[in-house]
Design an enzyme around this catalytic site. Sequence first.
Site, PDB file in Angstrom:
ATOM      1  CE  LYS A 183      -4.033  -2.228   2.040  1.00 18.29           C
ATOM      2  NZ  LYS A 183      -3.469  -3.574   2.339  1.00 18.29           N
ATOM      3  CG  ASN A 243      13.101  10.003  -5.486  1.00 17.70           C
ATOM      4  OD1 ASN A 243      13.573   9.648  -6.559  1.00 17.70           O
ATOM      5  ND2 ASN A 243      13.755   9.877  -4.337  1.00 17.70           N
ATOM      6  CB  SER A 248     -12.443  -4.841   2.698  1.00 16.56           C
ATOM      7  OG  SER A 248     -11.245  -5.065   3.402  1.00 16.56           O
ATOM      8  N   PRO A 289     -10.394  -7.866  -1.649  1.00 19.88           N
ATOM      9  CG  PRO A 289      -9.149  -6.398  -0.308  1.00 19.88           C
ATOM     10  CD  PRO A 289      -9.894  -6.479  -1.607  1.00 19.88           C
TER      11      PRO A 289
END
Length: 211
Positions: free
Chosen positions: A60, A66, A115, A168
Amino acid sequence: MPDLILALDVLSREEALSVAEAAAPHLDAIKIGYPLVLAAGLDIAAPLSEFGIPLIADFKVADIPNTNSLIAQQVFAAGFFAIICQGFCGSDSVAACVEAADDAGGECYVVAEMSHPGALEFLSGKNAELLAQMAVDAGAHGIIAPATRPERVQTLRAIIGDKKILSPGVGAQGGDPETIAPLIDGMIVGRSIYTAEDPAEAARTYARFRR
Ligand code: XMP
């Protein structure tokens, strides 16, 4: 109907290899994230790759462009096929992950809506729809959307067209595989497989929803 993706959130190399080996015949991809990588190191990708199943890095990623590039380059160099990044840092940050994926011949997925219940505070509704559109515009290969909210997956599908949806939330978080399967491209299942007494049998059960 979707691919089956194992979320391998176990905390040791031994358990990771044992669960992966048992479930492998029923899997299309293995997703690993901070729990396993912090416990066993990024090197865990090498032995997991030997099962011949693509690996997805669920970090995530959420930083400036950069730093996102540097993270994504490490991920692809370690042998992963795909990376998951957050979209809320902006399109330039997402583009950095997409570029690293493209350079490696891999894929990049952007979290659109999460979720868990807390997602309703920020990562849902209009924000999720903006994130989904931005993922498309940035050239991402798809989005992450919640199996716990099938109606939201349908809304996000209308935005992203034939880009992929990895989802998910099935099993432990309450999502119903039968309802969500026709709406998505990849079903992500973690605890319902890796904590099962027989992970191979559990994986086989979810694999019934595959293409
Ligand atoms: P369980 O055990 O709940 O595992 O089947 C689910 C896996 O998916 C991750 N997860 C998410 N990842 N957006 C994501 O990018 C989400 O909304 C989301 N919800 C769950 C979770 O970290 C675990 O690996």
